[in-house]
Design a protein around this motif. Structure first.
Motif, PDB file in Angstrom:
ATOM      1  N   UNK A 226       0.827  -1.205   0.000  1.00  0.00           N
ATOM      2  CA  UNK A 226       0.000   0.000   0.000  1.00  0.00           C
ATOM      3  C   UNK A 226       0.862   1.257   0.000  1.00  0.00           C
ATOM      4  N   UNK A 227       1.883   1.255   0.855  1.00  0.00           N
ATOM      5  CA  UNK A 227       2.664   2.487   0.970  1.00  0.00           C
ATOM      6  C   UNK A 227       3.427   2.763  -0.324  1.00  0.00           C
ATOM      7  N   UNK A 228       3.923   1.701  -0.964  1.00  0.00           N
ATOM      8  CA  UNK A 228       4.628   1.910  -2.237  1.00  0.00           C
ATOM      9  C   UNK A 228       3.645   2.361  -3.304  1.00  0.00           C
ATOM     10  N   UNK A 229       2.496   1.703  -3.305  1.00  0.00           N
ATOM     11  CA  UNK A 229       1.447   2.041  -4.268  1.00  0.00           C
ATOM     12  C   UNK A 229       1.021   3.498  -4.096  1.00  0.00           C
ATOM     13  N   UNK A 230       0.856   3.896  -2.846  1.00  0.00           N
ATOM     14  CA  UNK A 230       0.411   5.260  -2.585  1.00  0.00           C
ATOM     15  C   UNK A 230       1.423   6.274  -3.106  1.00  0.00           C
ATOM     16  N   UNK A 231       2.708   6.025  -2.758  1.00  0.00           N
ATOM     17  CA  UNK A 231       3.742   6.983  -3.163  1.00  0.00           C
ATOM     18  C   UNK A 231       3.824   7.069  -4.682  1.00  0.00           C
TER      19      UNK A 231
ATOM     20  N   UNK B 135       4.009   0.199 -17.559  1.00  0.00           N
ATOM     21  CA  UNK B 135       4.478  -1.053 -16.988  1.00  0.00           C
ATOM     22  C   UNK B 135       4.660  -0.961 -15.480  1.00  0.00           C
ATOM     23  N   UNK B 136       5.184   0.172 -15.023  1.00  0.00           N
ATOM     24  CA  UNK B 136       5.358   0.351 -13.581  1.00  0.00           C
ATOM     25  C   UNK B 136       3.994   0.313 -12.905  1.00  0.00           C
ATOM     26  N   UNK B 137       3.030   0.969 -13.557  1.00  0.00           N
ATOM     27  CA  UNK B 137       1.668   1.008 -13.032  1.00  0.00           C
ATOM     28  C   UNK B 137       1.102  -0.413 -12.938  1.00  0.00           C
ATOM     29  N   UNK B 138       1.283  -1.150 -14.034  1.00  0.00           N
ATOM     30  CA  UNK B 138       0.747  -2.504 -14.080  1.00  0.00           C
ATOM     31  C   UNK B 138       1.399  -3.378 -13.011  1.00  0.00           C
ATOM     32  N   UNK B 139       2.729  -3.223 -12.871  1.00  0.00           N
ATOM     33  CA  UNK B 139       3.450  -4.035 -11.887  1.00  0.00           C
ATOM     34  C   UNK B 139       2.910  -3.757 -10.487  1.00  0.00           C
ATOM     35  N   UNK B 140       2.616  -2.486 -10.202  1.00  0.00           N
ATOM     36  CA  UNK B 140       2.099  -2.149  -8.878  1.00  0.00           C
ATOM     37  C   UNK B 140       0.718  -2.763  -8.653  1.00  0.00           C
TER      38      UNK B 140
ATOM     39  N   UNK C 104      -0.505  -5.350  -5.801  1.00  0.00           N
ATOM     40  CA  UNK C 104      -1.689  -5.183  -4.958  1.00  0.00           C
ATOM     41  C   UNK C 104      -2.564  -6.431  -5.027  1.00  0.00           C
ATOM     42  N   UNK C 105      -2.733  -6.957  -6.252  1.00  0.00           N
ATOM     43  CA  UNK C 105      -3.513  -8.188  -6.399  1.00  0.00           C
ATOM     44  C   UNK C 105      -2.886  -9.323  -5.617  1.00  0.00           C
TER      45      UNK C 105
ATOM     46  N   UNK D 244      28.644  -4.503 -15.077  1.00  0.00           N
ATOM     47  CA  UNK D 244      27.706  -5.444 -14.442  1.00  0.00           C
ATOM     48  C   UNK D 244      26.729  -4.695 -13.543  1.00  0.00           C
ATOM     49  N   UNK D 245      27.265  -3.724 -12.825  1.00  0.00           N
ATOM     50  CA  UNK D 245      26.409  -2.982 -11.910  1.00  0.00           C
ATOM     51  C   UNK D 245      25.395  -2.127 -12.673  1.00  0.00           C
ATOM     52  N   UNK D 246      25.843  -1.598 -13.793  1.00  0.00           N
ATOM     53  CA  UNK D 246      24.934  -0.812 -14.627  1.00  0.00           C
ATOM     54  C   UNK D 246      23.764  -1.673 -15.061  1.00  0.00           C
ATOM     55  N   UNK D 247      24.078  -2.894 -15.508  1.00  0.00           N
ATOM     56  CA  UNK D 247      23.020  -3.823 -15.921  1.00  0.00           C
ATOM     57  C   UNK D 247      22.134  -4.167 -14.717  1.00  0.00           C
ATOM     58  N   UNK D 248      22.784  -4.454 -13.616  1.00  0.00           N
ATOM     59  CA  UNK D 248      22.071  -4.820 -12.390  1.00  0.00           C
ATOM     60  C   UNK D 248      21.053  -3.739 -12.003  1.00  0.00           C
ATOM     61  N   UNK D 249      21.531  -2.495 -12.039  1.00  0.00           N
ATOM     62  CA  UNK D 249      20.644  -1.379 -11.685  1.00  0.00           C
ATOM     63  C   UNK D 249      19.495  -1.250 -12.655  1.00  0.00           C
ATOM     64  N   UNK D 250      19.783  -1.512 -13.922  1.00  0.00           N
ATOM     65  CA  UNK D 250      18.723  -1.330 -14.919  1.00  0.00           C
ATOM     66  C   UNK D 250      17.624  -2.375 -14.728  1.00  0.00           C
ATOM     67  N   UNK D 251      17.946  -3.476 -14.039  1.00  0.00           N
ATOM     68  CA  UNK D 251      16.937  -4.513 -13.839  1.00  0.00           C
ATOM     69  C   UNK D 251      16.206  -4.363 -12.510  1.00  0.00           C
ATOM     70  N   UNK D 252      16.420  -3.236 -11.842  1.00  0.00           N
ATOM     71  CA  UNK D 252      15.801  -3.026 -10.526  1.00  0.00           C
ATOM     72  C   UNK D 252      14.297  -3.234 -10.494  1.00  0.00           C
ATOM     73  N   UNK D 253      13.543  -2.632 -11.421  1.00  0.00           N
ATOM     74  CA  UNK D 253      12.093  -2.804 -11.315  1.00  0.00           C
ATOM     75  C   UNK D 253      11.699  -4.270 -11.390  1.00  0.00           C
ATOM     76  N   UNK D 254      12.325  -4.993 -12.306  1.00  0.00           N
ATOM     77  CA  UNK D 254      11.999  -6.417 -12.443  1.00  0.00           C
ATOM     78  C   UNK D 254      12.393  -7.173 -11.189  1.00  0.00           C
ATOM     79  N   UNK D 255      13.580  -6.843 -10.639  1.00  0.00           N
ATOM     80  CA  UNK D 255      14.038  -7.538  -9.445  1.00  0.00           C
ATOM     81  C   UNK D 255      13.085  -7.278  -8.283  1.00  0.00           C
ATOM     82  N   UNK D 256      12.663  -6.026  -8.187  1.00  0.00           N
ATOM     83  CA  UNK D 256      11.716  -5.625  -7.146  1.00  0.00           C
ATOM     84  C   UNK D 256      10.452  -6.497  -7.213  1.00  0.00           C
TER      85      UNK D 256
END
Lengths: 882, 113
Positions: free
Chosen positions: A113-118, A338-343, A347-348, A743-755
């Protein structure tokens, strides 16, 4: 104080229906009293007076009655509360188990909820954000939709539109801040004077840019600081106004400080830019926002802009051919689709988890309800109403949910802090997520809902008619057959929902594995990336090129460095600069009307080797190659480019691209260049995007580049001190920035998916755990209930295997039914995941089978224990129990 | 909370409850009838005033011993009638037993000296 409290309390407890009722009751009493007296011979008016006198003041009586009622209500409530608490503490294990499950469920819900709200609910920090839009240029006839604005087109739109109160543009840049402390690379946004006014905000300190501030005039160079930068670099100095900063060796006066927030006001430094008659019309570098004029709808503005586009198309047939404008509502500024959908998926998922927790608790309370039937039956016999009884049972589940919520909120707080500390990129405003009143309100609502939901089944199970039967049975701790069925049903639902969640998590895990392992084109192992921010002087008179060449020469002497190169825009993280491109040849005219869109990058000769892109045909750049642009005052250079493999295929089909000519900036500049080489494809825009079409242009005196890639021996970060030392020796005012391994650049770019993967996997795992305890609980309960029957069977000659098989089939039946339902549900729901998946289909057989196997295995384990206990039943003992 | 101001309250409150339960055990009654019936059965020892009657009735209703409904009085006037619930009947039995014990105990105690 006390009086006021009492007044408030009175108002709270005053119930209109009750008051009317009381009034009538007292009135009728008084009337009857008067009648009584007049019947006794007193004349009616005297009788009435006497009656009134005897009432000792009606108000006083009413007051007393109210006090009594409130007192009794509180007393009953407290006594019920005490009883519930006593009941809970008697069953400590059960209470702890239930509270833990609720804590997990509510904790997870609160985090989401808190992530969704923000990200999606919290309004943008601007005035009337629903009147704000972003404007973008498009060339839809050429399939280009996401372009920014050219400077000249912005000024034309600004003057020619009739639908915006204000239109403002900004341009993202970086600058070197020197003097006053260490040299630092800062983000530096140029904005038109009306930019902040368009957003509807004013500086917290100092003034906004006025329309006369002009960045090109040296003397009135002014800057506004971003709030975060003001705090971090200047410690929130309240006397910052008037301070002189050196930006790219230019003196600038601080005139204001912005309020905090994002998007767009979170950069470090803002500079004004004003109208230029010679503004460029071909380079799309500006972002444009507008505030709709009162009464104008988005559709209206769109129509108005189409009119402006038609005018521009006619006026500038070169640069503005096929021009159009698209509008993006402010609600899409922070969160992509996509970020919206992921959130929403999260929630679901968390709702599913919570539902499972509810079902599980309902199940446990039901089981315990059986042993409590007697207690409840006694209460009924004593005259407790059904409503009261339900309230009594509900109070327990509500108490459990209150405990669970308290622990859950603590869990949520910790988890949220943990997630924020992980520095995940790409989740909008994650840092802002907190347990604010909105979130807490939602959690409390959910907690109440959970309490009611999980208490509902046990409450409805309170015996309605068969009091005598319940009292008789109570001692034996057995439940009805109907109850057994209800519990099996709950387990079926739990398993089904777990299946859903696990399929979701499984799909995301699989997709993430695909993403991590996809061929990126680049080699990312042992690569160091950093940028050196060059001041504007480096872009003149070849100073930048001189620096680069000396830098590369020094680097070649460092033994750990295998190859070094530089590029204009960092892969994956950098901005995507693009152009239309077409083949220049008689045969291939098919792309003429609709030239492909390709990214362009300026590179040093060593870049391909440093970043690990294979040369497939022809040659790479060497020291003699020059940029495609002519240096002022110099003859046109021989224009040469290297292109990526897919682009070569697209432009020249099966022919050899080397030696062919291409038209660069097709439809804008129309510059012809020769293809000298073809290199491998790479995923320039990150692993999740398709391999890019790319045109490589050589660096040179006129076009220095500042993003570096080093191929190193061993740990790339180990060479950083050496690199820093070399740069400092060449120019102490050049800061090194964004130092990361590839590697870190790639790692960071995959943050949303990792989350998403982390959260959904956690939810799926928890759901499975809960469902397993559910299966275990129901089977253990049923087997217990059937002890006598099993004893009889054994006595009649049933083998242990028979009994075990019977137990297993009984336990597995709801689990299998749940899996089937879950699979159907997952098939139906997983299409909503489709756009979040990479490299796999929503119906991924492997995922479904794995989930099914996993659930089957855990269900079996949950069944084995009660099943084996059943086989050990001693018929003699079992039959004696009856 | 304010206490009804009448003489011998402490004794009366416990007594009042059991008296109300007792007179309602025979038939449902409205407020005035309850008051009159109590006066009648105690030989006018207890004159229950509305100031103590109504709080008591409402308290007992909240406790679940009484239920109330609107009906017509003997003089066809609308009045609220109270009747015993199951819990009320049980309560009456309990209190009657208790009173019996107390009165036996008190009687024997007073006889001894």
């Amino acid at each position: 104080m006390w009086h006021r409290f009492r007044t408030v309390w009175r108002n709270l407890t005053k119930n209109q229906v009750f008051e009317d009722d009381l009034n009538q009751e007292l009135h009728s009493y008084e009337a009857m009293l008067a009648e009584e007296k007049s019947r006794a011979g007193i004349d009616p008016s005297t009788a009435r007076r006497a009656a009134r006198l005897e009432m000792e003041g009606v108000e006083q009586i009413k007051e007393n009655v109210r006090d009594v009622r409130v007192g009794v209500t509180i007393e009953t409530f407290l006594s019920e509360l005490r009883q519930s608490l006593r009941g809970l503490s008697r069953n400590k294990d059960l209470s702890i188990l239930c509270s833990t499950m609720l804590a997990l469920g509510i904790g997870a819900t609160t985090v989401v909820f808190s992530i969704f709200y923000a990200a999606l609910v919290q309004p943008l920090p601007f005035r009337d954000p629903d009147r704000l839009v972003e404007l973008r240029e498009s060339r839809l006839s050429r399939g280009i939709d996401v372009a920014a604005f050219s400077e000249a087109n912005f000024w034309d739109v600004r003057t020619q539109n009739h639908s915006f109160k204000e239109v403002a543009a900004f341009h993202f840049d970086e600058a070197n801040l020197t003097g006053d402390g260490p040299a630092e690379k800062v983000t530096d946004r140029s904005v038109t004077a009306g930019f902040f006014r368009t957003l509807g905000l004013s500086p917290v300190l100092g003034r906004d840019f006025s329309y006369t501030d002009d960045r090109n005039g040296f003397n009135n160079s002014v800057v506004i600081l971003g709030n975060k930068f003001w705090r971090s670099r200047f410690g929130g100095d309240p006397h910052i106004l008037g301070k002189v900063l050196r930006l790219n060796d230019r003196a600038c006066i601080v005139v204001g400080v912005l309020p905090p927030g994002e998007p767009w006001i979170d950069d470090q430094i803002y500079q004004p830019f004003g109208y230029r008659a010679d503004a460029d019309r071909e380079s799309w570098e500006f972002s444009v926002i507008g505030r709709l004029a009162p009464g104008v709808s988005v559709q209206g503005a769109q129509a108005d802009l189409s009119r402006v586009a038609a005018t521009l198309d006619k006026t500038y047939p070169g640069a503005d051919k096929g021009i159009g404008f698209t509008l993006l509502p402010a609600s899409s500024w922070l969160a992509s689709d996509n970020a919206r959908r992921a959130l929403w998926v999260l929630v679901g998922a968390v709702s599913c988890l919570l539902l499972i927790a509810c079902l599980n608790i309902a199940n446990l309370l039901l089981a315990r309800g059986t042993t409590r039937q007697r207690e409840i039956a006694v209460r009924i016999a004593l005259g407790a109403g059904r409503a009261r009884l339900i309230r009594f049972v509900m109070m327990e589940s509500l108490l459990l949910s209150i405990f669970g919520t308290l622990v859950g909120l603590v869990l949520a707080y910790g988890t949220l802090r943990g997630l924020q500390a992980m520095d995940l990129q790409g989740i909008p405003r994650l840092a802002d997520a907190s347990l604010n009143p909105w979130v807490l309100g939602c959690s409390v609502l959910v907690a109440i809902l959970t309490g009611v939901l999980s208490g509902l089944a046990p409450a409805l199970q309170t015996p309605a008619g068969g009091t005598a039967a319940a009292m008789r049975d109570g001692d034996h701790q057995t439940g009805s057959r109907e109850q057994g069925r209800l519990r099996a049903l709950l387990v079926t639902a739990e398993v089904a929902i777990s299946f859903l969640l696990l399929v979701g998590a499984g799909l995301l895990i699989r997709s993430f594995a695909e993403l991590v392992n996809v061929n990126r084109g680049f080699k990312t192992e042992n690569r160091l990336m950093f940028s050196v921010s060059m001041p504007e002087s480096y872009y003149q008179h070849g100073a930048g090129k001189q620096f680069l060449d000396r830098f590369f020469e020094r680097l070649s002497n460092v033994p750990q460095v295998i190859a070094a190169g530089a590029v204009s825009s960092r892969p994956v993280e950098g901005a995507d600069t693009g152009m239309g491109i077409a083949a220049v040849s008689a045969k291939t005219s098919r792309n003429e009307g609709n030239p492909p869109w390709a990214g362009w990058r300026i590179v040093s000769p060593g870049y391909f080797q440093a970043v690990g892109l294979p040369l497939l045909r022809g040659r790479a750049f060497d020291e003699h190659d020059k940029p495609v642009w002519a240096e002022p005052g110099q003859p046109e250079p021989p224009r040469r480019v290297v292109i990526s493999q897919r682009l070569a295929k697209l432009l020249f089909a099966n022919e050899d691209a080397v030696g062919k000519h291409v038209a660069l900036w097709k439809g804008q500049g129309n510059m012809t260049a020769e293809v000298i080489g073809v290199v491998g494809d790479s995923r320039e825009r990150g692993p999740a995007s398709d391999p890019a079409l790319t045109v490589y242009i050589s660096y040179g005196r006129f076009a220095p580049v500042s993003e570096f890639v080093l191929h190193t021996r061993g740990n790339p970060l180990a060479v950083v001190p050496t690199v820093r030392a070399i740069v400092a020796k060449l120019d102490p005012n050049l800061p090194l920035a964004d130092v990361r391994s590839f590697e870190e650049v790639i790692h960071r770019s995959l943050s949303p998916q990792r989350f998403n993967v982390i959260l959904l996997t956690a939810f799926g795992g928890l759901a499975m755990l809960l469902a397993t305890t559910g299966i275990y609980g129901v089977l253990a309960y049923t087997m217990n209930r059937r002890t006598a029957e099993i004893g009889l069977r054994v006595a009649l000659g049933a083998s242990r295997n028979n009994i075990f098989g019977m137990a297993l089939s009984q336990g597995m039946r709801p689990a299998l039914a749940g899996m089937l339902l879950g699979a159907l549900g997952a098939l139906w729901l997983s299409r909503y995941l489709e756009t979040l998946l990479f490299g796999i289909e929503p119906f991924d057989v492997f995922t479904y089978l794995t989930v099914a196997a996993l659930l089957l295995a855990t269900a079996l384990i949950a069944c084995i224990l009660p099943g084996r206990r059943a086989t050990r039943i001693d018929p003699a003992v079992a039959l004696r129990i009856e | 909370m304010k206490k009804p101001a009448s003489a011998g309250t402490a004794l009366l409150q416990g007594t009042l409850d059991v008296l109300i339960l007792k007179v309602l055990a025979l038939e449902p009654l409205h407020g005035l009838a309850i008051s009159r019936r109590i006066a009648q059965v105690t030989g006018n020892t207890f004159q229950v005033k509305p100031g103590s009657l109504f709080p008591a009735l409402h308290r007992m209703e909240q406790a679940g011993w009484l239920s109330s409904s609107w009906g017509e009085s003997e003089n066809t006037r609308r009045a609220k009638f109270y009747q015993l619930t199951k819990a009320g009947i049980r309560q009456l039995k309990q209190e009657t037993d208790q009173w019996a014990r107390i009165s036996v105990a008190m009687a024997s105690a007073l006889e001894m000296f």
